[in-house]
Design an enzyme around this catalytic site. Structure first.
Site, PDB file in Angstrom:
ATOM      1  N   THR A  28       0.823  -1.219   0.000  1.00  0.00           N
ATOM      2  CA  THR A  28       0.000   0.000   0.000  1.00  0.00           C
ATOM      3  C   THR A  28       0.854   1.265   0.000  1.00  0.00           C
ATOM      4  O   THR A  28       0.463   2.288  -0.577  1.00  0.00           O
ATOM      5  CB  THR A  28      -0.903   0.003   1.264  1.00  0.00           C
ATOM      6  N   ASP A  71       1.607  -6.677  -4.261  1.00  0.00           N
ATOM      7  CA  ASP A  71       0.866  -6.734  -3.009  1.00  0.00           C
ATOM      8  C   ASP A  71       1.511  -7.879  -2.234  1.00  0.00           C
ATOM      9  O   ASP A  71       1.800  -8.934  -2.792  1.00  0.00           O
ATOM     10  CB  ASP A  71      -0.606  -7.051  -3.308  1.00  0.00           C
ATOM     11  N   SER A  72       1.743  -7.678  -0.940  1.00  0.00           N
ATOM     12  CA  SER A  72       2.550  -8.670  -0.220  1.00  0.00           C
ATOM     13  C   SER A  72       1.840 -10.005  -0.042  1.00  0.00           C
ATOM     14  O   SER A  72       2.458 -10.977   0.385  1.00  0.00           O
ATOM     15  CB  SER A  72       3.011  -8.110   1.125  1.00  0.00           C
ATOM     16  N   THR A 103       2.051  -4.599   4.297  1.00  0.00           N
ATOM     17  CA  THR A 103       1.974  -4.973   5.715  1.00  0.00           C
ATOM     18  C   THR A 103       1.435  -6.393   5.933  1.00  0.00           C
ATOM     19  O   THR A 103       1.731  -7.013   6.946  1.00  0.00           O
ATOM     20  CB  THR A 103       1.074  -3.990   6.496  1.00  0.00           C
ATOM     21  N   GLN A 290      -1.701 -21.113  19.788  1.00  0.00           N
ATOM     22  CA  GLN A 290      -2.586 -20.102  19.192  1.00  0.00           C
ATOM     23  C   GLN A 290      -2.616 -18.830  20.050  1.00  0.00           C
ATOM     24  O   GLN A 290      -3.083 -17.791  19.594  1.00  0.00           O
ATOM     25  CB  GLN A 290      -4.011 -20.667  19.075  1.00  0.00           C
TER      26      GLN A 290
HETATM   27  N1  ASP Z   1      -2.425  -5.660   0.820  1.00  0.00           N
HETATM   28  C1  ASP Z   1      -1.351  -4.747   1.136  1.00  0.00           C
HETATM   29  C2  ASP Z   1      -0.066  -5.544   1.136  1.00  0.00           C
HETATM   30  O1  ASP Z   1       0.228  -6.241   2.064  1.00  0.00           O
HETATM   31  C3  ASP Z   1      -1.601  -4.106   2.435  1.00  0.00           C
HETATM   32  C4  ASP Z   1      -0.549  -3.132   2.900  1.00  0.00           C
HETATM   33  O2  ASP Z   1       0.466  -2.895   2.293  1.00  0.00           O
HETATM   34  O3  ASP Z   1      -0.767  -2.538   3.961  1.00  0.00           O
HETATM   35  O4  ASP Z   1       0.669  -5.479   0.175  1.00  0.00           O
END
Ligand code: ASP
Length: 353
Positions: A28, A71-72, A103, A290
Site C-alpha cells: 500500500t 501486493d505482499s 503490511t 494459538q
Molecule cells: N495488501 C497490502 C499488502 O500487504 C496491504 C498493505 O500494504 O498494507 O501489500
C-alpha cells in the site's frame, strides 16, 4: 526476480551522514490512485514529490525497486531471496537498509530475512503503510522517515540496531517477533513476547538492553527453503479425517500444529497415534500456541504430555510467522534431522529460552 536501481537526487551535501539503500517491493505504501480511483503502484523515482523532507536527512539514498511491485499477499520465498541478494550484494557499500513492503505478510518476510542474514552488523528495517503515500493522512511519510533515521543511526563506529526489524507507528520491533494485528488502524504491528527495540517520540529512545550487538563475523546468507511444510490449526471438533489428510501427505517434511494455551491438544487416541505414525515416518512436528502471549511448555498439562512423549517439538514463544519461515529454511539448509536439532534453539532472538 528483476529489479531496477533508481537514483534519487536528494541534492546532497558533499559529505552525507550515512548511506542507506531503500528496497521497494510494493504494498500500500507506494500506491497512487489512477484516473478511475483504483490504487496502483507508483513510480518510485517520484518519491521526492511526495516526501521532499527526504532531502533534510543528509543521507545518500539509493533505491532498488522490484520491476513489478507486488501486493505482499503474493510474496513467496523467491522474493525473500531477491531481497537477501540485494542486501548481500550491496552490504559493504551501505550503512543500512530499509525494505518497503506490504503490511499483510511483512512479519513473514522480516522473520525469513532475520533467519537468512547471519552475523548482521548493519540494520535492515522493514516498513510500509496502512494508507498510500499519495493520501494526505497517510502514515507512510512518518514510517519511512523514521525507518531511515534508524537504519542510519550509529553509536561510535557501530550501527545502533544491527538487526532485521520492523518500524511501524512509532515502535521498532524485532523482525522475528513482529505480528500484524490490525488492518484498519495505524498501529498494525505488535511485538510478541519481546520488548520494543525502540520507541519514537520527540526523540528515538533505543532500548539498548534488548538490541543484539553487531556480529564481528562477516555476513553469511542462508538461501535454501524447503516449502514442503504445513500448518494445522486445531479447533474443538476437528475430525480424524482432516488430521489424517494433512499428516499422511507423503510429500510433507515439516508440520506445525497450532495448539491451545501453553501447547495443549486433544488427548484422543486417534489424534496422538496419527501424529506418532507421522513422526515415525520422518515428519518433523512443531508445537506453536494459538495464544499470542506466553509460551508452549509441553508436559505442563496432561493434554500436552502425550505430544512430548511421541516426539513433538515445543516451539516456546515463537510466532507462527517465525516458526513457518524458520522451519522452511532449516529444512532446506539442513534436512529433516538437522532441522529437528536446531528448530527449538534461538537463531535470531525469535524465542525465549
Ligand atoms: N495488501 C497490502 C499488502 O500487504 C496491504 C498493505 O500494504 O498494507 O501489500
Amino acid at each position: 526476480m528483476k529489479y531496477t536501481t533508481l537514483t534519487i537526487d536528494t541534492a546532497l551535501p558533499a559529505r552525507p551522514r550515512a548511506k542507506v539503500m531503500i528496497i521497494y517491493t510494493g504494498g500500500t505504501f507506494g500506491m497512487v490512485r489512477d484516473a478511475s480511483g483504483v490504487l496502483k503502484p507508483f513510480d518510485f523515482s517520484a518519491i521526492l514529490e511526495h516526501l521532499p523532507t527526504l532531502r533534510n536527512l543528509m543521507l545518500q539514498l539509493t533505491v532498488i525497486s522490484f520491476d513489478n511491485p507486488i501486493d505482499s499477499s503474493d510474496i513467496e520465498p523467491g522474493h525473500w531471496l531477491a531481497i537477501a541478494d540485494i542486501i548481500e550484494k550491496h552490504y559493504e557499500g551501505q550503512d543500512g537498509f530499509v525494505v518497503l513492503h506490504g503490511t499483510d505478510t511483512m512479519a513473514y518476510t522480516s522473520s525469513a530475512l532475520a533467519f537468512m542474514l547471519r552475523n548482521l552488523s548493519k540494520p535492515v528495517v522493514f516498513t510500509g503503510a496502512q494508507l498510500p503515500i499519495s493520501e494526505s493522512r497517510s502514515d507512510a511519510r512518518e514510517n519511512l522517515i523514521t525507518a531511515l533515521e534508524i537504519a542510519s543511526a550509529s553509536k561510535g563506529s557501530q550501527a545502533r540496531v544491527p538487526e532485521v526489524c520492523v518500524y511501524f507507528d512509532y515502535a521498532l520491533i524485532r523482525g522475528c517477533r513482529a505480528k500484524k494485528v490490525e488492518s484498519m488502524h495505524f498501529d498494525a504491528f505488535q511485538s510478541e513476547n519481546y520488548p520494543h527495540l525502540a520507541k519514537a517520540g520527540v526523540s528515538i529512545d533505543y532500548n539498548e538492553a534488548a538490541i543484539f550487538p553487531p556480529s564481528p563475523a562477516g555476513l553469511a546468507v542462508w538461501k535454501k527453503f524447503d516449502r514442503r511444510v504445513a500448518v494445522l490449526k486445531l479447533f474443538p471438533g476437528i475430525t480424524e479425517e482432516t488430521v489424517a489428510a494433512v499428516v499422511r501427505n507423503p510429500n510433507l517434511k515439516g508440520l506445525i500444529i497450532e495448539t491451545y494455551g501453553s501447547g495443549n491438544a486433544p488427548t484422543a487416541g486417534w489424534f496422538l497415534s496419527l501424529l506418532k505414525e507421522a513422526i515415525a515416518g520422518g515428519l518433523l512436528v512443531l508445537n506453536i500456541s494459538q495464544c499470542p502471549g506466553g509460551m508452549v511448555v509441553q508436559g505442563k498439562y496432561e493434554t500436552s504430555r502425550g505430544l512430548q512423549q511421541i516426539g513433538v517439538i515445543g516451539g516456546a514463544d515463537m510466532t507462527i510467522e517465525a516458526a513457518v519461515t524458520k522451519l522452511m529454511l532449516l529444512l532446506g539448509e539442513f534436512g529433516v534431522e538437522g532441522a529437528r536439532q536446531r528448530i527449538g534453539q534461538s537463531l535470531a532472538g525469535e524465542l525465549s529460552a
